[in-house]
Design a protein around this motif. Structure first.
Motif, mmCIF file in Angstrom:
data_model
loop_
_atom_site.group_PDB
_atom_site.id
_atom_site.type_symbol
_atom_site.label_atom_id
_atom_site.label_comp_id
_atom_site.label_asym_id
_atom_site.label_seq_id
_atom_site.Cartn_x
_atom_site.Cartn_y
_atom_site.Cartn_z
ATOM 1 N N SER A 173 -0.992 -5.656 -6.635
ATOM 2 C CA SER A 173 -1.400 -4.311 -6.069
ATOM 3 C C SER A 173 -2.144 -3.751 -7.297
ATOM 4 C CB SER A 173 -0.625 -3.561 -5.417
ATOM 5 O OG SER A 173 0.090 -4.285 -4.386
ATOM 6 N N ARG A 197 0.816 -1.162 0.078
ATOM 7 C CA ARG A 197 -0.018 0.027 0.090
ATOM 8 C C ARG A 197 0.904 1.107 -0.055
ATOM 9 N NH1 ARG A 197 -1.961 -2.419 4.612
ATOM 10 N NH2 ARG A 197 -3.570 -4.069 3.751
ATOM 11 N N GLY A 231 -3.838 -4.840 -2.204
ATOM 12 C CA GLY A 231 -2.807 -3.804 -2.113
ATOM 13 C C GLY A 231 -3.200 -2.731 -3.106
ATOM 14 N N CYS A 278 -8.784 -4.126 -4.305
ATOM 15 C CA CYS A 278 -7.886 -3.248 -3.522
ATOM 16 C C CYS A 278 -7.495 -4.072 -2.417
ATOM 17 C CB CYS A 278 -8.344 -1.969 -3.014
ATOM 18 S SG CYS A 278 -8.668 -0.699 -4.081
#
Ligand code: AMP
Length: 215
Positions: free
Chosen positions: A26, A2, A80, A77
């Motif tokens: 991600s 993140r 990530g 999401c």
């Protein structure tokens, strides 16, 4: 991971985000891409955002926060996210901190892509972007050109110079960055989340970001 990618327009946030996506699943979240798709689709959001974007001004914080609140809760999401072009102001960063706390999510760090002004100016004036909203691949007419007829090597749509990549709009975007976004460097430094990346070569920056993620 993140991450927040911080940096002036043309610093390479989009390129770095796309390369990092391939690393661990991600997802890249670019508020600029979301807004350009909305403009193209002629949606209510697009109609509100277009004039700000064409001038190189920032779209109001409230519009951006509505987009991000919904976007960060989408299922993709969960692996990530890499925030590209958001937050852009101190109020956006403060609202993001509250949103992440509510969602019980922690950032790994904020990667500041620290690139000299001459380099970003040159990159922006030579940049071409695929007009297909679901592609938006980025090219550079000097060192990473599209096909000879100007079409995208990935999806064959035409590549274009964006409306906000005229010299006036670029100057305005860089000034807006200096006044509204650069203060986020100090903000995230105080939060203990900032890491600076100075390389102009994307593969080196990626290697350094990956190294930082392991610590
Ligand atoms: P970008 O592709 O990230 O350079 O964004 C293009 C334009 O979209 C910017 O010049 C702004 O007008 C608008 N924009 C993108 N992200 C934001 C944001 N987080 N806050 C306000 N405006 C934004």
């Amino acid at each position: 991971m993140r991450l927040i990618l911080l940096g002036a327009p043309g610093a390479g946030k989009g390129t770095i985000a796309k390369l990092l996506e391939e690393f661990d699943g991600s997802v890249q979240i670019s508020t600029g891409d979301i807004l350009r798709s909305a403009v193209k689709a002629g949606s209510a959001l697009g109609k509100k955002a277009k004039a700000y974007m064409d001038r190189g001004d920032l779209v109001p914080d409230s519009l951006i926060m509505d987009i991000m609140e919904a976007r960060l809760q989408e299922p993709d999401c969960q692996n990530g996210f890499i925030l590209d072009g958001f937050p852009r102001t101190i109020p956006q960063a403060e609202e993001l901190a509250k949103l992440l706390a509510r969602l019980k999510l922690k950032l790994d760090f904020v990667a500041n892509l620290d690139v000299p002004r001459e380099v970003v100016m040159d990159r922006l004036t030579t940049r071409r972007t695929c007009c297909n909203p679901s592609c938006q691949a980025i090219y550079n007419i000097r060192n990473n050109p599209p096909k000879e007829d100007g079409t995208c090597t990935l999806c064959n749509h035409q590549t274009i110079q964006r409306d906000d990549e005229t010299e006036d709009a670029i100057n305005n975007r860089l000034e807006t960055y200096k006044q509204k976004t650069a203060p986020l460097i100090g903000y995230y430094e105080k939060e203990g989340l900032l890491k600076n990346f100075l390389s102009l070569i994307a593969s080196d920056t990626i290697a350094e970001i990956k190294k930082s993620l392991k610590v």
